[in-house]
Motif scaffolding. Structure first.
Motif, PDB file in Angstrom:
ATOM      1  N   GLN A  45     -60.663 -11.855  65.723  1.00 27.22           N
ATOM      2  CA  GLN A  45     -60.069 -10.877  64.815  1.00 27.22           C
ATOM      3  C   GLN A  45     -59.244 -11.529  63.696  1.00 27.22           C
ATOM      4  O   GLN A  45     -58.106 -11.149  63.438  1.00 27.22           O
ATOM      5  CB  GLN A  45     -59.191  -9.895  65.606  1.00 27.22           C
ATOM      6  CG  GLN A  45     -59.985  -9.051  66.580  1.00 27.22           C
ATOM      7  CD  GLN A  45     -59.131  -8.018  67.289  1.00 27.22           C
ATOM      8  OE1 GLN A  45     -57.903  -8.022  67.171  1.00 27.22           O
ATOM      9  NE2 GLN A  45     -59.770  -7.138  68.047  1.00 27.22           N
ATOM     10  N   GLY A  46     -59.809 -12.516  63.026  1.00 29.20           N
ATOM     11  CA  GLY A  46     -59.112 -13.179  61.929  1.00 29.20           C
ATOM     12  C   GLY A  46     -58.131 -14.231  62.375  1.00 29.20           C
ATOM     13  O   GLY A  46     -57.411 -14.822  61.541  1.00 29.20           O
ATOM     14  N   TYR A  47     -58.074 -14.506  63.692  1.00 27.04           N
ATOM     15  CA  TYR A  47     -57.194 -15.531  64.234  1.00 27.04           C
ATOM     16  C   TYR A  47     -58.037 -16.557  64.992  1.00 27.04           C
ATOM     17  O   TYR A  47     -59.273 -16.453  65.073  1.00 27.04           O
ATOM     18  CB  TYR A  47     -56.156 -14.920  65.183  1.00 27.04           C
ATOM     19  CG  TYR A  47     -55.240 -13.916  64.535  1.00 27.04           C
ATOM     20  CD1 TYR A  47     -54.080 -14.308  63.873  1.00 27.04           C
ATOM     21  CD2 TYR A  47     -55.530 -12.550  64.604  1.00 27.04           C
ATOM     22  CE1 TYR A  47     -53.236 -13.374  63.289  1.00 27.04           C
ATOM     23  CE2 TYR A  47     -54.699 -11.607  64.022  1.00 27.04           C
ATOM     24  CZ  TYR A  47     -53.555 -12.027  63.372  1.00 27.04           C
ATOM     25  OH  TYR A  47     -52.716 -11.105  62.792  1.00 27.04           O
ATOM     26  N   LEU A  48     -57.325 -17.521  65.595  1.00 24.52           N
ATOM     27  CA  LEU A  48     -57.972 -18.511  66.448  1.00 24.52           C
ATOM     28  C   LEU A  48     -57.293 -18.499  67.803  1.00 24.52           C
ATOM     29  O   LEU A  48     -56.061 -18.579  67.894  1.00 24.52           O
ATOM     30  CB  LEU A  48     -57.860 -19.917  65.835  1.00 24.52           C
ATOM     31  CG  LEU A  48     -58.403 -21.051  66.724  1.00 24.52           C
ATOM     32  CD1 LEU A  48     -59.931 -21.012  66.749  1.00 24.52           C
ATOM     33  CD2 LEU A  48     -57.919 -22.414  66.251  1.00 24.52           C
ATOM     34  N   LEU A  49     -58.102 -18.392  68.863  1.00 20.70           N
ATOM     35  CA  LEU A  49     -57.604 -18.531  70.229  1.00 20.70           C
ATOM     36  C   LEU A  49     -57.897 -19.946  70.701  1.00 20.70           C
ATOM     37  O   LEU A  49     -59.020 -20.447  70.527  1.00 20.70           O
ATOM     38  CB  LEU A  49     -58.285 -17.531  71.154  1.00 20.70           C
ATOM     39  CG  LEU A  49     -57.865 -16.070  71.019  1.00 20.70           C
ATOM     40  CD1 LEU A  49     -58.817 -15.180  71.805  1.00 20.70           C
ATOM     41  CD2 LEU A  49     -56.434 -15.883  71.499  1.00 20.70           C
ATOM     42  N   ALA A  50     -56.915 -20.597  71.317  1.00 21.07           N
ATOM     43  CA  ALA A  50     -57.089 -21.967  71.803  1.00 21.07           C
ATOM     44  C   ALA A  50     -56.562 -22.061  73.224  1.00 21.07           C
ATOM     45  O   ALA A  50     -55.445 -21.603  73.515  1.00 21.07           O
ATOM     46  CB  ALA A  50     -56.358 -22.955  70.897  1.00 21.07           C
ATOM     47  N   GLY A  51     -57.362 -22.631  74.107  1.00 24.36           N
ATOM     48  CA  GLY A  51     -56.920 -22.908  75.468  1.00 24.36           C
ATOM     49  C   GLY A  51     -56.390 -24.326  75.530  1.00 24.36           C
ATOM     50  O   GLY A  51     -57.163 -25.289  75.488  1.00 24.36           O
ATOM     51  N   ILE A  52     -55.072 -24.462  75.620  1.00 26.09           N
ATOM     52  CA  ILE A  52     -54.414 -25.779  75.585  1.00 26.09           C
ATOM     53  C   ILE A  52     -53.694 -25.967  76.910  1.00 26.09           C
ATOM     54  O   ILE A  52     -52.653 -25.332  77.156  1.00 26.09           O
ATOM     55  CB  ILE A  52     -53.431 -25.873  74.398  1.00 26.09           C
ATOM     56  CG1 ILE A  52     -54.194 -25.634  73.085  1.00 26.09           C
ATOM     57  CG2 ILE A  52     -52.723 -27.214  74.388  1.00 26.09           C
ATOM     58  CD1 ILE A  52     -53.305 -25.467  71.884  1.00 26.09           C
ATOM     59  N   GLY A  53     -54.255 -26.800  77.783  1.00 26.86           N
ATOM     60  CA  GLY A  53     -53.684 -26.957  79.102  1.00 26.86           C
ATOM     61  C   GLY A  53     -53.722 -25.645  79.855  1.00 26.86           C
ATOM     62  O   GLY A  53     -54.745 -24.990  79.990  1.00 26.86           O
ATOM     63  N   LYS A  54     -52.544 -25.212  80.350  1.00 26.16           N
ATOM     64  CA  LYS A  54     -52.440 -23.971  81.115  1.00 26.16           C
ATOM     65  C   LYS A  54     -52.123 -22.762  80.246  1.00 26.16           C
ATOM     66  O   LYS A  54     -51.855 -21.684  80.774  1.00 26.16           O
ATOM     67  CB  LYS A  54     -51.351 -24.112  82.181  1.00 26.16           C
ATOM     68  CG  LYS A  54     -51.625 -25.193  83.220  1.00 26.16           C
ATOM     69  CD  LYS A  54     -50.510 -25.229  84.253  1.00 26.16           C
ATOM     70  CE  LYS A  54     -50.787 -26.306  85.299  1.00 26.16           C
ATOM     71  NZ  LYS A  54     -49.728 -26.341  86.337  1.00 26.16           N
TER      72      LYS A  54
END
Length: 1217
Positions: free
Chosen positions: A955-964
């Motif tokens: 939705q116009g953003y960025l999701l990032a999985g960083i560690g936990k």
């Protein structure tokens, strides 16, 4: 939910291989175990120099070890298999009537599963075939004496125990003692003291022992005969020939074993002085001063006897082959020598054939077959001998390093390659070819290291084009002719044009000829070589029978009529006239065509007619098939008693455009003789295949398949020496027999209008076809490969890739651990040259796909971003990352600040170590996409405090999985701006999937979490549901808004779904207040997902894609595995189908089709019970059962055998291939 699992491409990884004369005929075969579960028998085709697959069978169990053996006096080798069934299986390869594996005996020795105290990890067979030893990783050893009963069948005796408690075993082999009592050698470590010592001192002092166990055949018991400490780093044993020769008094060898250790090899035997030699190693041109050197171990080896001598080929973990020879006098060893031989890919097994070939079962990627050019005896390679060192190399301490320089192949010649997809690291299923393809393609990132490839898999048979020649017009048909029946090769190519006929002569070149007797001024409907030396041309106005001595017999149509269709074989001719009449001719004893006195009137105009080839030993084929424009097909008798009498009739849904009668072998219908099939092409593009009864001509068991938009033409051909049928619509199709099963597959080739068999000196088993105004000659090299592969070489191990939404472009990330990137290599070279050190650039210039890369320490990485054109199979652009920076994930994001244009985001980490999982720093790199997706422009990068394992646009953003933690970023001018995060994930965020406003987060160990994003009253990422079971996820995909399909590292595929009421409740909560105030359940989220399907595929699943594989078909879940397999989970359309297939699966389980005796229900439910999935591979084994068993099962299903087979084919062809 109910699903059917179908294998589209079997596993290609080879976990083990053994060679032997399993068929009993002259020559040898290679038995390979693919994917740990599938047995495949390969045989060298001496004429082509390629490996052909004789038989392949799914074992429905994990094969732990496999060996071949032969009892004294027998003429063939048998197969011993240890598996997770807890049974020792004795298997025979049977060639007649059709090649197949047959289980002779299954001896239970332990519990199921691959446990460390259950035997089966090691399997050693006495060289004389008298006994075998099964060993486990710990404690347990069982010895079986192999015998024959009164009927001559093999069976093992009761097991003899040779257990030793508190002992870990590294390797076990049989020792060659000739006909003395069988002897076995094992590498053992006693851990009893280490187990009781909490300080760890005992562990540091523990020794590894080489122990010999002897089977006393007279007393029928096993004794521990000899044990002596050896190098603690020993990892492998090799059998050395021994015992007296049966024909002479000389000994075949000194017996004993070769102990392969880190950096050296030791020859050892009881009461004999050992010999030790170093393992040669490559020089590391990038080694720093003071840097410790990596050890060198042997990973694969093979021993071969030749002309009273023997030698070993040993392979190091770099892929280098070393030849080891032992100089001996009877049983006394004088010297052990080693030298560099060649370099081949690192292999799990090496097999040498007596015909002079080496089969290297590569650990990753393609398997190779090499031919020995020489044995490396007269080259300049340095030889290291045990006599070069004091005490034959047995002094204390390490031997001096022995260095060599690798080079291209000299002793071996690559002659054949078996394509292999393993490991598939990531895959996408999508149709990038648009209207030119009616099925999607599978794009897979495969391989490891320098042998990595990006592969495009297209459904169909690969075609090898030989000649493409333009023609003066557009022909309508093409045929080939022999001058005489017993000629080896074809003499003429006949081309029919709308206004004439062209005849070409086949010789050293193809030239036009005019003195053949053919009528060139009229189009041709059919040509045939008649009788011994006659030729026939059928044209619209009559027949021309060209006989010897330039004699031509002509038959003309009655005035006012024309021939609309014709069909021929070497003794019969049938024509259909425009007056809806059939005229029948047969060759008389004088070689003339005799017309049957009566004509057959039809109820409608004939659109197509066909007769089959004359069966061997008969004078005529008994049936004629006629298709009429009133949408019917008639079977008419050609027997003398009732000539031209209609025997049966079938109504069609559309007028037929083409008809072809052909006898093709199909074991599912008749296991003893070929079946006559009537192939009917309808004008709506549908192909009907019907079985013609050989006794009364009745039609039954009709199957249908959609071929394309054009009305098909159907031609009888020969492929690889077997009769087949080709159909030409908008795609070209081939109906053929492979491993005695009838297959229908498209050709990956230009659209053909017509084709036929070509047998010429330049192309012995080829095909000739016409495409537009081009004449094409081609072959179909491999009938067993249903997926054509086009590949693009890569530099490093591929990790992930994404597609550009507006063009056929992929962005692929590659990263390789424990190696140097090009920037690091340049820096090290400059530093070494500045210090005055010499750099061996020859080592650095060796191609990485053959010799690998220079090894480095932990935390060293080479990584890059690659822009690919998957349609053209070319690499457009590469961007190398900084030194020791590794890419882990890639995605396309649509930032508001970028105006919604697609932007590439790559997550990386610097100096990453895997154990423990840590890094110096992480980065999120942002690239602008230019030039229609073909160019990447670096914008900025954002630092993170842990490894960013996954990223996704949202939705116009960025999701990032960083560690936990799961973080939400917005685009900034100089960096990404963190807006919110959720840090409540238990282990490590490994996958992120976005469906609308919903986020599915996969934890590395704790399965999936359902999340939502709420921006009112503050930005929040909220978890509202999770899974109640821990799962080690490898991939996740959305099935629908509430359902996800997941794969884990144990080979399971499972589907979870949340309650629709919970989903609606969450969507109706704009602030997330309800989620925040709900009470957690089972130490997690308030709601739990329900498990609705579960299935074990037997290998780690690396990708899952939801897509329709067939034009007009329903969506299926296509998955790929690390062993190179491709499969599909197909949803059932009705509960009737569910009931039929479930009942059939139950009967097939009861039939115990597993060669290794594994319980099927336990195998498919390895870690959790099977739920909601039917094993289609098991059900398809119904076709290979004995007919009586098929009838029994079909009766319980309230169907006949043909209906069951039809249902199985329909389930596959309607949704998959």
């Amino acid at each position: 939910m109910h699903l059917l699992n179908l294998t589209l491409q079997p596993a290609t990884a080879v976990s083990g291989a053994t060679v032997g004369s399993f068929s009993g005929a002259k020559g040898q075969e290679i038995l390979v175990v693919r994917g740990g579960t599938r047995l495949e028998m390969l045989k060298l085709n001496t004429s082509s120099g390629q490996l052909d697959t004789l038989c392949t069978t799914e074992a429905f169990g994990v094969v732990r070890n496999v060996q071949g053996f032969r009892l004294a006096g027998m003429t063939k080798d048998y197969i011993l298999i240890s598996s997770d069934s807890g049974k020792l299986s004795i298997i025979e390869f049977v060639v007649q009537p059709t090649p197949h594996f047959e289980s002779l005996y299954q001896e239970t020795y332990g519990k199921t599963g691959s446990r460390r105290i259950v035997p089966g990890q090691f399997l050693a067979v006495d060289p004389k075939g008298r006994s075998c030893l099964l060993g486990s990783m710990e404690r347990t050893k069982l010895v079986y004496v192999l015998n024959r009963n009164a009927e001559g069948k093999l069976f093992p005796s009761s097991p003899l125990e040779a257990h030793k408690a508190h002992t870990l075993v590294t390797h076990i082999i049989a020792v060659d003692q000739g006909y003395d009592n069988p002897l076995y050698a094992a590498l053992e470590m006693d851990y009893s003291d280490s187990d009781e010592d909490p300080t760890g001192e005992a562990y540091e002092k523990v020794e590894k022992y080489l122990t010999f166990y002897e089977l006393d055949l007279g007393l029928n018991h096993v004794v521990r005969k000899w044990s002596e400490p050896t190098d603690r780093r020993a990892n492998m044993l090799l059998q050395v020939p021994g015992g007296q020769n049966a024909n002479t008094d000389k000994f075949d060898g000194p017996s004993g074993v070769l102990v392969c250790c880190e950096d050296h090899i030791i020859w050892k035997h009881m009461d004999a002085d050992a010999h030790r030699i170093p393992i040669p190693r490559r020089r590391n041109p990038l080694a720093q001063r003071g840097e410790s050197s990596r050890g060198n171990i042997i990973v694969a080896a093979v021993m071969h006897k030749i002309r009273g001598a023997f030698f070993f080929l040993l392979q190091s973990e770099d892929g280098d082959l070393f030849k080891v020879t032992i100089e001996h006098e009877n049983e006394d060893v004088r010297a052990v020598r080693i030298k560099y031989f060649d370099t081949v890919p690192v292999s799990t097994s090496l097999c040498i054939l007596k015909s002079g070939y080496l089969f290297a079962a590569s650990e990753f990627s393609d398997q190779n077959l090499y031919q020995f050019q020489k044995l490396g005896e007269d080259d300049d390679e340095q030889v290291w001998s045990s006599t070069d060192y004091p005490e034959n190399g047995n002094e204390r301490g390490a031997l001096p390093y022995a260095f060599f320089t690798p080079r291209p192949l000299e002793n071996l010649l690559l002659v054949d390659t078996l394509t292999s997809l393993d490991p598939i690291c990531d895959a996408k299923v999508v149709n990038l070819l648009g209207a030119s393809s009616d099925t999607p393609q599978i794009y897979a990132a495969c391989g490891k290291g320098g042998r990595s490839t990006f592969r495009t898999l297209k459904h169909g048979l690969d075609v090898s084009p030989l000649v493409a020649s333009p023609l003066p017009g557009v022909p309508t048909a093409v045929w080939t002719l022999k001058l005489k029946e017993d000629d080896e090769f074809d003499a003429y190519i006949v081309l029919s044009f709308p206004n004439g006929t062209l005849v070409l002569s086949i010789g050293e070149s193809i030239e036009e000829v005019s003195d053949t007797g053919f009528l060139s001024s009229s189009p041709t409907l059919a040509v045939q070589q008649l009788g011994d030396d006659g030729l026939l041309q059928v044209h619209p106005y009559g027949l021309r029978h060209i006989r010897a001595a330039d004699r031509v017999d002509e038959w003309s149509c009655p005035p006012g009529t024309t021939i609309v269709s014709a069909t021929t074989n070497r003794r019969q001719v049938v024509i259909a006239l425009s007056t809806a009449e059939i005229v029948y001719f047969e060759l008389d004893p004088e070689g003339s065509l005799a017309e049957f006195q009566d004509k057959k009137s039809l109820p409608g105009n004939a659109t197509a007619i066909s007769i089959a080839e004359v069966p061997e030993g008969r004078r005529r084929t008994p049936y004629l098939a006629v298709g009429c424009d009133n949408q019917t097909v008639h079977i008419i008798s050609l027997e003398p008693d009732n000539t031209l009498e209609t025997l049966s009739l079938q109504a069609l849904t559309a007028p037929p455009s083409a008809i072809c009668l052909a006898e093709i072998f199909d074991i599912s219908i008749d296991k003893n003789r070929p079946t006559m099939f009537l192939n009917i092409g309808l004008i709506n593009g549908v192909l009907l295949r019907t079985v013609v009864d050989p006794v009364d001509g009745s039609l039954s068991d009709t199957r249908q398949r959609f071929l394309g938009a054009k009305p098909p033409k159907i031609v009888r051909t020969t492929v690889h020496g077997s009769p087949s049928v080709m159909a030409f619509s908008s795609r070209s199709w081939l109906l053929y027999t492979y491993q005695d099963m009838l297959q229908t597959q498209p050709l990956i080739y230009d659209m053909l209008e017509y084709a036929c068999t070509l047998n010429a000196a330049m192309c012995p088993e080829g095909l000739i076809g016409i495409s537009g105004n081009t004449l094409r000659i081609f072959t179909i090299p491999k009938l067993g490969e249903k997926l054509k592969q086009d590949l693009t070489p890569l530099s490093c191990t591929p990790r992930k890739f994404v597609s550009y939404p507006y063009a056929n472009i992929f962005y692929l990330i590659e990263s390789e651990h424990r190696t140097y990137g090009s920037a690091a290599v340049k820096r090290i070279i400059q530093e070494k040259e500045a210090n005055g050190d010499r750099v061996d650039r020859k080592m650095l210039d060796l191609p990485a796909n053959e010799f690998g890369r220079v090894r480095a320490g932990a935390g060293k990485w080479a990584s890059l971003i690659r822009v690919l054109d998957p349609v053209l199979n070319e690499s457009i652009m590469t961007l190398e990352l900084d030194e020791d920076e590794a890419a882990f994930s890639v995605t396309i994001a649509y930032f508001e600040r970028m105006g919604g244009e697609p932007t590439l985001v790559v997550s990386t980490a610097v100096q990453t170590t895997l154990i423990p999982r840590a890094c110096k720093e992480g980065w999120l790199r942002v690239y602008a996409i230019r030039d229609g997706g073909r160019t990447l422009e670096f914008m900025h990068k954002t630092k993170t405090d842990d490894i960013p394992m996954c990223v996704a646009g949202f939705q116009g953003y960025l999701l990032a999985g960083i560690g936990k933690s799961l973080r939400l970023y917005e685009m900034g001018k100089k960096a990404l701006l963190r807006k919110c995060e959720n840090t409540s994930f238990p282990t490590c965020v490994s996958t992120i999937n976005v469906t609308g406003a919903r986020i599915i987060v996969g934890d590395m160990q704790e399965s999936t979490f359902y999340c939502v994003y709420r921006s009112i009253p503050s930005r929040q990422l909220l978890i509202f549901a999770d899974d109640s079971q821990p799962r080690w996820l490898t991939c996740v995909t959305d099935v629908d808004y509430e359902t996800v399909a997941c794969g884990d590292k144990f080979g399971n595929i499972f589907i979870n779904r949340i309650n629709s009421h919970v989903s609606e409740k969450v969507d109706d909560d704009p602030t997330g207040a309800g989620i925040l105030h709900e009470r957690g359940f089972l130490m997690g989220a308030a709601h739990k997902s329900d498990l609705i399907a579960h299935y074990n595929v037997g290998s780690i699943v690396t990708s899952i894609t939801k897509i329709a594989l067939v034009a007009g078909g329903k969506d299926v879940l296509v998955y790929t595995t690390i062993s190179g397999a491709v499969g599909a989970l197909v949803p059932f359309a009705s509960m009737d189908d569910v009931e039929v297939m479930t009942t059939l699966e139950m009967h097939m389980r009861a039939a115990n089709v597993s060669l290794v005796g594994r319980d099927h229900l336990a195998y498919r439910g390895y870690y959790a019970p099977v739920m909601g999935v039917v094993d289609g591979d098991l059900c398809e084994g119904f076709s290979s059962l004995p007919y009586s068993q098929q009838q029994s099962i079909a009766g319980d299903l309230e169907r006949n055998v043909g209906e069951v087979l039809k249902k199985l084919e329909q389930m596959r062809t309607s949704s998959a291939f």
